[in-house]
Design a protein around this motif. Structure first.
Motif, PDB file in Angstrom:
ATOM      1  N   ARG A 174       0.844  -1.203   0.000  1.00 23.12           N
ATOM      2  CA  ARG A 174       0.000   0.000   0.000  1.00 23.12           C
ATOM      3  C   ARG A 174       0.882   1.257   0.000  1.00 23.12           C
ATOM      4  NH1 ARG A 174      -0.027   2.455   4.999  1.00 23.12           N
ATOM      5  NH2 ARG A 174       0.408   1.154   6.832  1.00 23.12           N
ATOM      6  N   LEU A 175       0.289   2.349  -0.378  1.00 25.24           N
ATOM      7  CA  LEU A 175       0.998   3.627  -0.313  1.00 25.24           C
ATOM      8  C   LEU A 175       1.369   3.941   1.139  1.00 25.24           C
ATOM      9  CD1 LEU A 175      -1.073   5.897  -2.750  1.00 25.24           C
ATOM     10  CD2 LEU A 175       1.186   4.898  -3.156  1.00 25.24           C
ATOM     11  N   ASN A 176       2.536   4.540   1.314  1.00 24.28           N
ATOM     12  CA  ASN A 176       3.022   4.920   2.649  1.00 24.28           C
ATOM     13  C   ASN A 176       3.189   3.715   3.572  1.00 24.28           C
ATOM     14  OD1 ASN A 176       2.918   7.742   1.952  1.00 24.28           O
ATOM     15  ND2 ASN A 176       0.698   7.661   2.292  1.00 24.28           N
ATOM     16  N   HIS A 177       3.497   2.582   2.983  1.00 27.01           N
ATOM     17  CA  HIS A 177       3.748   1.384   3.801  1.00 27.01           C
ATOM     18  C   HIS A 177       4.996   1.621   4.669  1.00 27.01           C
ATOM     19  CE1 HIS A 177       4.649  -2.778   4.869  1.00 27.01           C
ATOM     20  NE2 HIS A 177       3.454  -3.122   4.402  1.00 27.01           N
ATOM     21  N   PRO A 178       4.966   1.197   5.943  1.00 31.79           N
ATOM     22  CA  PRO A 178       6.119   1.443   6.821  1.00 31.79           C
ATOM     23  C   PRO A 178       7.413   0.760   6.384  1.00 31.79           C
ATOM     24  CG  PRO A 178       4.485   0.030   7.877  1.00 31.79           C
ATOM     25  CD  PRO A 178       3.834   0.584   6.648  1.00 31.79           C
ATOM     26  N   GLU A 181      11.209   2.777   2.067  1.00 33.63           N
ATOM     27  CA  GLU A 181      12.171   3.840   2.354  1.00 33.63           C
ATOM     28  C   GLU A 181      12.744   4.294   1.020  1.00 33.63           C
ATOM     29  OE1 GLU A 181      16.245   4.715   4.935  1.00 33.63           O
ATOM     30  OE2 GLU A 181      15.091   2.888   5.267  1.00 33.63           O
ATOM     31  N   ASP A 239      -1.126  -4.097   5.889  1.00 35.20           N
ATOM     32  CA  ASP A 239       0.331  -3.998   5.757  1.00 35.20           C
ATOM     33  C   ASP A 239       0.912  -5.185   4.994  1.00 35.20           C
ATOM     34  OD1 ASP A 239       0.541  -1.577   7.025  1.00 35.20           O
ATOM     35  OD2 ASP A 239       0.941  -2.427   9.009  1.00 35.20           O
ATOM     36  N   GLN A 259       1.795   0.814  -4.297  1.00 33.66           N
ATOM     37  CA  GLN A 259       3.112   1.175  -4.819  1.00 33.66           C
ATOM     38  C   GLN A 259       3.882  -0.104  -5.089  1.00 33.66           C
ATOM     39  OE1 GLN A 259       5.130   4.315  -2.821  1.00 33.66           O
ATOM     40  NE2 GLN A 259       7.169   3.739  -3.588  1.00 33.66           N
TER      41      GLN A 259
END
Length: 302
Positions: A174-178, A181, A239, A259
């Protein structure tokens, strides 16, 4: 029947039509002595003179007149049998083709295939069915499907195949996955998060698990699905991380907040192929279908 040479019947037909040994020989592109020899063998075979010289002509006997229609009909039947079958004409054909393929590959080629069919073969219908590795060979052998599209190995010799595309895996989350980087996912983060896996084998292991095991690593497969298009909604809402064929990238990114990223593993590429029966290799309709799919795949960028 063992005493009959088919060429003798051809010689009989030529003699009956021309009433001349010389003209018959010329029409068959043989010498006059050879035609005379054939007439001698015909007379022996049928126990009759068959042709008697009257003036400048070789007139047929009653026996020759009696058998001539059957000889001509038999030769015509053989000619039709040996002639090329009627050519397949896509523009007017109402043929129904059945393809065995996966949902993701069908989604990749169908738009361009339907466009090609509309222009070249407007009356041809398509039937799609799932491709199951345990049974697709039997489906091809039984002519239940015209072609199977997928990844195949160890095919029997009577099943032919040809590569269409070379595929590779991409990671997706997903977008902005932790784990992301700068648009990348490290190997450490890759194995730290739960994964989703597409599989038809009702297991929870794939090529990525094998590659991780070689490095002494293991991932948690929290979800398995038998449908590629069940993945994007699950990944977008969690996640979960997954590996997908690169040809799905455009569709996933266009319709879902996802993404893609390069996998932190060297995963071998693989070929998507089409497989068909050797029995239909020279069938003009099957050949046209294969050529159409080849053209569609050549226009696809992966």
């Amino acid at each position: 029947m063992g005493a009959i040479d088919l060429n003798l019947l051809v010689a009989f037909e030529a003699l009956y039509a021309s009433k001349s040994v010389t003209v018959a020989a010329q029409s068959l592109h043989v010498g006059q002595p050879a035609m005379s020899a054939s007439l001698g063998r015909l007379r022996s075979l049928f126990g009759d003179d068959l042709f008697v010289r009257v003036g400048r002509e070789m007139r047929p006997t009653a026996k020759a007149n009696a058998i001539a229609p059957q000889v001509t009909a038999a030769l015509d039947t053989i000619r039709v049998t040996l002639a090329d079958p009627q050519a397949f004409t896509p523009l007017s054909s109402q043929r129904v083709f059945t393809l065995a393929t996966s949902d993701y590959f069908a989604s990749l080629i169908l738009p361009k295939m339907l466009s090609a069919f509309k222009q070249q073969a407007p009356y041809i219908d398509l039937r799609l069915t799932t491709v199951e590795k345990e049974s697709f060979v039997e489906l091809i052998e039984g002519e239940i499907v015209d072609l199977a599209l997928g990844t195949f190995a160890n095919l029997p010799s009577h099943i032919l195949d040809e590569n269409l595309l070379i595929e590779r895996f991409l990671g997706v989350c997903r977008l902005n996955h932790p784990a992301l980087e700068n648009g990348k996912v490290s190997l450490e983060q890759f194995v730290a998060f739960p994964h989703a896996l597409f599989t038809l084998r009702r297991d929870a292991s794939g090529i990525i698990d094998q590659l991780l095991a070689e490095q002494g690593l293991q991932r948690r497969v929290a979800l398995t699905v038998p449908y590629w298009f069940a993945l994007p909604t699950a990944i977008a809402a969690s996640d979960l991380i997954a590996a997908i064929p690169s040809c799905l990238e455009q569709h996933f990114l266009q319709y879902y907040p996802l993404q893609v990223f390069e996998l932190p593993l060297e995963v071998p590429h693989w070929a998507i192929s089409m497989a068909w029966s050797k029995l239909s290799n020279r069938d003009s309709a099957n050949l046209w279908l294969r050529q159409t799919i080849q053209a569609v795949c050549q226009a696809i960028e992966i």
